[in-house]
Motif scaffolding. Sequence first.
Motif, short mmCIF file in Angstrom:
data_model
loop_
_atom_site.label_atom_id
_atom_site.label_comp_id
_atom_site.label_asym_id
_atom_site.label_seq_id
_atom_site.Cartn_x
_atom_site.Cartn_y
_atom_site.Cartn_z
N GLU A 139 0.85 -1.19 0.00
CA GLU A 139 0.00 0.00 0.00
C GLU A 139 0.88 1.24 0.00
O GLU A 139 1.54 1.52 1.00
CB GLU A 139 -0.92 0.01 1.23
N ASP A 175 -5.33 3.06 -2.08
CA ASP A 175 -6.09 3.77 -1.05
C ASP A 175 -6.24 5.22 -1.51
O ASP A 175 -5.24 5.92 -1.69
CB ASP A 175 -5.33 3.68 0.29
N HIS A 202 -9.15 0.86 -0.99
CA HIS A 202 -9.54 1.47 0.28
C HIS A 202 -10.13 2.86 0.04
O HIS A 202 -9.57 3.64 -0.73
CB HIS A 202 -8.31 1.64 1.20
N GLU A 246 -11.90 2.68 5.29
CA GLU A 246 -10.83 2.74 6.29
C GLU A 246 -10.72 4.20 6.73
O GLU A 246 -10.15 5.03 6.03
CB GLU A 246 -9.52 2.27 5.64
ZN ZN Z 1 -5.48 1.92 3.37
#
Ligand code: ZN
Length: 272
Positions: A139, A175, A202, A246
Amino acid sequence: MDHLEKLCLHTITTKPWPIETAAKKFRAAGITGISVWREALIDRNPSHVGSLLKEEGLEVVSLVRGGFFPDRDANRRRDAIDQNKRALEEAAALSAPLLVLVCGADPRQSLEDSRKQIHEGIAALLPVASDLGVKLGIEPLHPMYADTRSAINTLKQANDLAEKAGSDQVGVVVDVYHLWWDPDLEKEIQRCAQLGKLFAFHICDWKVPTNDFLNDREIMGRGCIPLSRIRKWVEAAGFNGYKEVEIFSNHYWQTDQDQYLKEIIEAYKHNS
Ligand code: ZN
């Protein structure tokens, strides 16, 4: 309920709830996926938690998080690899198919050195990950975290690293909080999808103004991230997995979690 079919929540999002409570509340709300933070497993047996989540009808999407590989001290790098092996075993016990990696950085050395150590750390984990059938998801984090949290700050860097690992077990996690600003985002989403390496997505929002650069994330649709645009890129690239909410928020963690969960679900229906 169809609308919520691909909705997953991270346990950290509703941090005040123990995982047993979160599982019941998520399921009652029609949510079908859960990503488990390692903190939620403290004093618990991961395989028992895995069974409990299954009984609640929740699919475990990932275990969060491993990583933090770089360190100027070689002994500490070895410790980090051992920690990650334990995380992989926890993931397997939970039936989580993916361990999310926050790769780490050591400000006492160059970012290039940290990246080299991240590559070495992932290479050291690969045999264990393959044996256990748990994938590793790199990530990339927003560059404001390049000092101590991650030397991998763009999706291009994550894609390069995943490619260099040379294994189907290694891919990336997109994300929006970390990547929304990147002019190459669409191109790199297409690239990782073509490589078969787009493992997770995310979502949250970037609050304006942000008062705390760790724990002041916003519910989708309330900040400045062009979420539906990014979601379209991800879907156009062929991703059909969970959309994982998240949110770290000192503000929301102090509010009524039932109400907060309702607001997240409304936001998911209308702004994701
Ligand atoms: Zn994340």
